[in-house]
Design a protein around this motif. Structure first.
Motif, PDB file in Angstrom:
ATOM      1  N   GLU A  75      33.614  76.265  27.213  1.00  0.00           N
ATOM      2  CA  GLU A  75      32.669  75.307  26.638  1.00  0.00           C
ATOM      3  C   GLU A  75      32.211  74.289  27.685  1.00  0.00           C
ATOM      4  O   GLU A  75      31.016  74.028  27.832  1.00  0.00           O
ATOM      5  N   GLU A  76      33.165  73.722  28.396  1.00  0.00           N
ATOM      6  CA  GLU A  76      32.825  72.716  29.397  1.00  0.00           C
ATOM      7  C   GLU A  76      31.942  73.307  30.496  1.00  0.00           C
ATOM      8  O   GLU A  76      31.035  72.654  30.999  1.00  0.00           O
ATOM      9  N   ALA A  77      32.206  74.542  30.863  1.00  0.00           N
ATOM     10  CA  ALA A  77      31.455  75.175  31.937  1.00  0.00           C
ATOM     11  C   ALA A  77      30.015  75.470  31.557  1.00  0.00           C
ATOM     12  O   ALA A  77      29.106  75.289  32.368  1.00  0.00           O
ATOM     13  N   VAL A  78      29.794  75.919  30.317  1.00  0.00           N
ATOM     14  CA  VAL A  78      28.470  76.472  29.976  1.00  0.00           C
ATOM     15  C   VAL A  78      27.606  75.581  29.092  1.00  0.00           C
ATOM     16  O   VAL A  78      26.416  75.854  28.935  1.00  0.00           O
ATOM     17  N   LYS A  79      28.143  74.532  28.514  1.00  0.00           N
ATOM     18  CA  LYS A  79      27.384  73.788  27.485  1.00  0.00           C
ATOM     19  C   LYS A  79      26.086  73.189  28.012  1.00  0.00           C
ATOM     20  O   LYS A  79      25.101  73.081  27.269  1.00  0.00           O
ATOM     21  N   ASP A  80      26.056  72.789  29.276  1.00  0.00           N
ATOM     22  CA  ASP A  80      24.835  72.210  29.844  1.00  0.00           C
ATOM     23  C   ASP A  80      24.143  73.145  30.828  1.00  0.00           C
ATOM     24  O   ASP A  80      23.168  72.767  31.489  1.00  0.00           O
ATOM     25  N   ALA A  81      24.637  74.370  30.937  1.00  0.00           N
ATOM     26  CA  ALA A  81      24.129  75.285  31.969  1.00  0.00           C
ATOM     27  C   ALA A  81      22.761  75.847  31.615  1.00  0.00           C
ATOM     28  O   ALA A  81      22.465  76.130  30.448  1.00  0.00           O
ATOM     29  N   ASP A  82      21.942  76.009  32.649  1.00  0.00           N
ATOM     30  CA  ASP A  82      20.645  76.680  32.501  1.00  0.00           C
ATOM     31  C   ASP A  82      20.756  78.151  32.878  1.00  0.00           C
ATOM     32  O   ASP A  82      19.934  78.966  32.481  1.00  0.00           O
ATOM     33  N   GLN A  97      33.419  90.433  25.989  1.00  0.00           N
ATOM     34  CA  GLN A  97      34.217  89.357  25.382  1.00  0.00           C
ATOM     35  C   GLN A  97      33.847  88.002  25.976  1.00  0.00           C
ATOM     36  O   GLN A  97      33.743  87.001  25.257  1.00  0.00           O
ATOM     37  N   VAL A  98      33.638  87.977  27.283  1.00  0.00           N
ATOM     38  CA  VAL A  98      33.268  86.721  27.953  1.00  0.00           C
ATOM     39  C   VAL A  98      31.946  86.208  27.413  1.00  0.00           C
ATOM     40  O   VAL A  98      31.820  85.026  27.052  1.00  0.00           O
ATOM     41  N   PHE A  99      30.958  87.076  27.310  1.00  0.00           N
ATOM     42  CA  PHE A  99      29.641  86.642  26.831  1.00  0.00           C
ATOM     43  C   PHE A  99      29.668  86.279  25.346  1.00  0.00           C
ATOM     44  O   PHE A  99      28.922  85.401  24.910  1.00  0.00           O
ATOM     45  N   ALA A 100      30.520  86.939  24.579  1.00  0.00           N
ATOM     46  CA  ALA A 100      30.656  86.584  23.154  1.00  0.00           C
ATOM     47  C   ALA A 100      31.123  85.146  23.012  1.00  0.00           C
ATOM     48  O   ALA A 100      30.677  84.415  22.112  1.00  0.00           O
ATOM     49  N   GLU A 101      32.013  84.717  23.898  1.00  0.00           N
ATOM     50  CA  GLU A 101      32.487  83.332  23.849  1.00  0.00           C
ATOM     51  C   GLU A 101      31.442  82.381  24.418  1.00  0.00           C
ATOM     52  O   GLU A 101      31.220  81.292  23.890  1.00  0.00           O
ATOM     53  N   VAL A 102      30.772  82.803  25.473  1.00  0.00           N
ATOM     54  CA  VAL A 102      29.768  81.953  26.123  1.00  0.00           C
ATOM     55  C   VAL A 102      28.653  81.580  25.158  1.00  0.00           C
ATOM     56  O   VAL A 102      28.205  80.435  25.098  1.00  0.00           O
ATOM     57  N   GLN A 103      28.192  82.561  24.368  1.00  0.00           N
ATOM     58  CA  GLN A 103      27.036  82.292  23.508  1.00  0.00           C
ATOM     59  C   GLN A 103      27.344  81.316  22.370  1.00  0.00           C
ATOM     60  O   GLN A 103      26.431  80.780  21.748  1.00  0.00           O
ATOM     61  N   LYS A 104      28.621  81.044  22.155  1.00  0.00           N
ATOM     62  CA  LYS A 104      28.974  80.030  21.156  1.00  0.00           C
ATOM     63  C   LYS A 104      28.590  78.625  21.612  1.00  0.00           C
ATOM     64  O   LYS A 104      28.321  77.745  20.799  1.00  0.00           O
ATOM     65  N   TYR A 105      28.576  78.416  22.941  1.00  0.00           N
ATOM     66  CA  TYR A 105      28.400  77.069  23.474  1.00  0.00           C
ATOM     67  C   TYR A 105      27.129  76.892  24.307  1.00  0.00           C
ATOM     68  O   TYR A 105      26.699  75.768  24.551  1.00  0.00           O
ATOM     69  N   ALA A 106      26.541  77.991  24.756  1.00  0.00           N
ATOM     70  CA  ALA A 106      25.391  77.887  25.651  1.00  0.00           C
ATOM     71  C   ALA A 106      24.135  77.442  24.907  1.00  0.00           C
ATOM     72  O   ALA A 106      23.960  77.732  23.718  1.00  0.00           O
ATOM     73  N   THR A 128      24.851  90.574  23.346  1.00  0.00           N
ATOM     74  CA  THR A 128      24.672  89.127  23.211  1.00  0.00           C
ATOM     75  C   THR A 128      23.577  88.808  22.213  1.00  0.00           C
ATOM     76  O   THR A 128      22.881  89.702  21.710  1.00  0.00           O
ATOM     77  N   ASP A 129      23.394  87.498  21.977  1.00  0.00           N
ATOM     78  CA  ASP A 129      22.335  87.070  21.058  1.00  0.00           C
ATOM     79  C   ASP A 129      21.013  86.861  21.782  1.00  0.00           C
ATOM     80  O   ASP A 129      20.057  86.354  21.204  1.00  0.00           O
ATOM     81  N   ARG A 130      20.918  87.247  23.071  1.00  0.00           N
ATOM     82  CA  ARG A 130      19.687  87.014  23.835  1.00  0.00           C
ATOM     83  C   ARG A 130      19.450  88.124  24.878  1.00  0.00           C
ATOM     84  O   ARG A 130      19.402  87.851  26.086  1.00  0.00           O
ATOM     85  N   PRO A 131      19.272  89.373  24.434  1.00  0.00           N
ATOM     86  CA  PRO A 131      19.044  90.452  25.407  1.00  0.00           C
ATOM     87  C   PRO A 131      17.795  90.245  26.255  1.00  0.00           C
ATOM     88  O   PRO A 131      17.713  90.745  27.375  1.00  0.00           O
TER      89      PRO A 131
END
Length: 644
Positions: A75-82, A97-106, A128-131
């Protein structure tokens, strides 16, 4: 723009360093603190090494480290990432699995990228939710050094995402090559892995010994490593996994055996060679037909063109930058002859039956149409008109850039590159739209590291004189070039690279770059005019010191002795272009005769030089630009010189 890098291994921390060096704020995430600590230490060591070599200042190194934060929290890593760049191990389910978690916060607009070396970008994106915002960004190891980044388009990746990815890659000083269709291995690995595996297959079948195979590629083609040695260097486990994963070539029994015995190459001290005492010494041997490996590479390149993955130039750029091959696969095919390549493929397919050896339709079509390569004037490339392979010419707003485009060789100069520079100078001299020329090197490591010694393995006195005469001819041509020439020294400028800069009218040097006539460290002396031009610029005493001690000096020292103007890295491009724009606004004919009067009058007795100046003055006075200049002066406006 903020970047998140997921995975702090060799690739992850290397990518993070590259991004931070380019000015981006970077968050690096991994699952264990010790991995993050190790990554931080590695980056600090890399930066410390750069400081010790004078590439960056200590203050700059601290700034770069200050832009990188390390965290265990996704969450801390990706929440403000472009942009999120995933660099975890090559396991499809793990990456999903990594991207499944990332899309929760990105953020919804955040672009997702994978650094996979060959897994399906389409499959990853669809998970992911953004192919449409999912792209491959395949960096090469080590990311800090290697210039290539493959930008891979998945089936649903939008053109806008590709455009942003390409812009990003350029912004970090790398060279993007767009892989337009998502195929196994993309470009480089799709060609490289079969090349390595087929070499091992020939060892397995007793066709040749490892040394025989490697020797021909080292001695005849100047490859940095032969295929067997390179397999050891990369890791036989990696090659084994890639072979099983992509199925491009059947895995040879000998490769499977070495994998099971954990004889994995350099990393374990033993593979096909013994690495316990360092890199193996491979003696020159004969008896292997290199077309057994070159022909399949050309065939795969033809397949990539057929599939619309990339064109010949893109494939060759990727292979040269991604593998340090001195020439691209399509270039080699054209030089050998595509009819010869086709005949070898037909024989190999009959011998082994591997699908990858079956000649591609495009190749057969080209041969049937007589497009055989260099000998017929057309193959993958056209040879009737000027085609530059080692340099690139860009033109905009009356300014031309000549870019030495051999970053895999630190833009080293060989005879072919010198010939291309000569031809380009002739073309640019005739181009009335061009008023100023900038010469620089591709990438951010080297302007030019000098003569390419790998192309002179059979150097003898006669060949040495030929090389010296050619360099002197081209650099004299540059000195006589009728338009101002700026050397934009963006990295190493050693030996012949320094001599190239000395032949230019202006030298602007990026802080972090280094310059010097270093030939004496190899028991040579400058051969392209360095002993003559350097004393006239810095004085005879300083020139002797630099040449006889083979000194490599930084930008500030170069400025102190009057060799070049030193500029901070972030202002370098702007400074170069500002000077070019100012020169482009000056009267072209007067610039030309002023340059000649300075360059050649300097060689003459003062009275004769003044006579040359008087003649040049007369030429300048006869131009229409003089009338424009005087009129603009009295009308208090900016003159518009036409070069007439």
């Amino acid at each position: 723009m903020k970047i998140a890098v997921l995975g702090a291994g060799v690739m992850g921390h290397g990518i993070a360093q590259v991004c931070a060096t380019a000015g981006y704020e970077v968050a690096v995430r991994d699952i264990k603190q010790e991995i993050l600590d190790k990554a931080k230490d590695a980056i600090e060591k890399n930066l410390s090494k750069a400081v010790s070599k004078g590439k960056i200042s200590e203050e700059k190194a601290k700034e770069i480290m200050g832009r990188i934060k390390f965290t265990l929290s996704v969450e801390e890593a990706v929440k403000d990432a472009d942009l999120v760049i995933e660099a975890v191990p090559e396991i499809m389910e793990l990456k999903k699995q990594v991207f499944a978690e990332v899309q929760k916060y990105a953020k919804p607009e955040c672009i997702f990228a994978s650094n996979t070396s060959g897994l399906s970008i389409t499959e990853l994106g669809n998970s992911t939710d953004r192919p449409d915002k999912f792209v491959g960004l395949h960096f090469f190891n080590p990311p800090v050094v290697m210039q290539l980044v493959e930008v891979i388009k998945g089936e649903k990746t939008s053109d806008e995402t590709i455009k942003k990815a390409v812009e990003f890659v350029k912004s970090i000083g790398k060279v993007p090559v767009v892989v337009k269709k998502d195929v196994a291995g993309f470009i480089v690995n799709r060609i490289l892995v079969p090349y390595l595996t087929l070499a091992i297959d020939d060892v397995d079948k007793g066709i040749a010994k490892p040394e025989q195979i490697d020797s021909v590629f080292l001695s005849k083609y100047s490859f940095p490593m032969g295929p067997i040695e390179l397999s050891d260097f990369v890791g036989l486990d990696i090659l084994y996994f890639a072979g099983n994963q992509w199925g491009l070539v059947p895995v040879p029994k000998i490769l499977k055996d070495k994998f099971e015995r954990k004889e994995l190459g350099m990393k374990t001290g033993k593979g096909f060679y013994d690495w316990s005492a360092g890199r193996p010494k491979i003696e020159k041997m004969e008896g292997y037909d290199e077309l057994r490996l070159l022909a399949p590479m050309v065939n795969i390149a033809a397949e990539l063109i057929e599939l619309g993955v990339a064109d010949a130039k893109e494939i060759d750029t990727a292979m040269k930058l991604g593998t340090n091959m001195p020439k691209g696969v399509c270039e080699l095919g054209d030089e050998i002859g595509l009819d010869v390549i086709l005949a070898k493929l037909e024989a190999l397919y009959k011998e082994k039956g591997y699908e990858i050896l079956k000649p591609k339709e495009l190749l057969k079509k080209m041969v049937s149409e007589g497009k055989l390569g260099v000998k017929t004037g057309r193959g993958f490339y056209e040879y009737g008109k000027t085609v530059y392979k080692n340099i690139e010419i860009q033109k905009e707003n009356r300014i031309a850039k000549l870019i030495i485009n051999r970053p895999q060789k630190l833009n080293a100069l060989d005879l072919a590159t010198l010939e291309e520079i000569s031809n380009a100078l002739k073309e640019l001299e005739k181009d009335e739209e061009v008023r100023v020329l900038i010469i620089t090197g591709a990438g951010d490591r080297a302007f030019s590291a000098g003569f390419d010694l790998q192309t002179a393995t059979d150097l003898n006195p006669v060949k040495a004189v030929e090389i010296s005469l050619k360099g002197n001819e081209v650099f004299s041509q540059l000195e006589r070039f009728p338009k101002p020439v700026i050397a934009a020294i963006n990295g190493y400028a050693f030996g012949g690279g320094c001599e190239l800069a000395l032949a230019c009218d202006f030298r602007i040097m990026k802080r972090g770059a280094r310059i010097g006539l270093t030939e004496l460290s190899l028991a040579l002396i400058p051969g392209w005019g360095g002993t003559q031009r350097l004393p006239k610029i810095v004085g005879i005493a300083k020139a002797k010191e630099m040449i006889m001690l083979a000194k490599r000096i930084d930008a500030d020292e170069a400025e102190r002795i009057g060799l070049a103007k030193a500029v901070d890295a972030e202002k370098f491009e702007e400074e170069v272009m500002n000077l070019a724009k100012q020169l482009a606004e000056m009267p072209p004919i007067s610039l030309k005769v002023a340059k000649y009067a300075i360059n050649f009058g300097y060689e003459l007795p003062t009275d004769v030089g003044k006579m040359l100046e008087a003649l040049a003055f007369g030429v300048a006075l006869s131009t229409q630009d003089v009338i424009e200049g005087i009129t603009a002066f009295f009308q208090k406006r900016k003159p518009e010189f036409k070069g007439r």
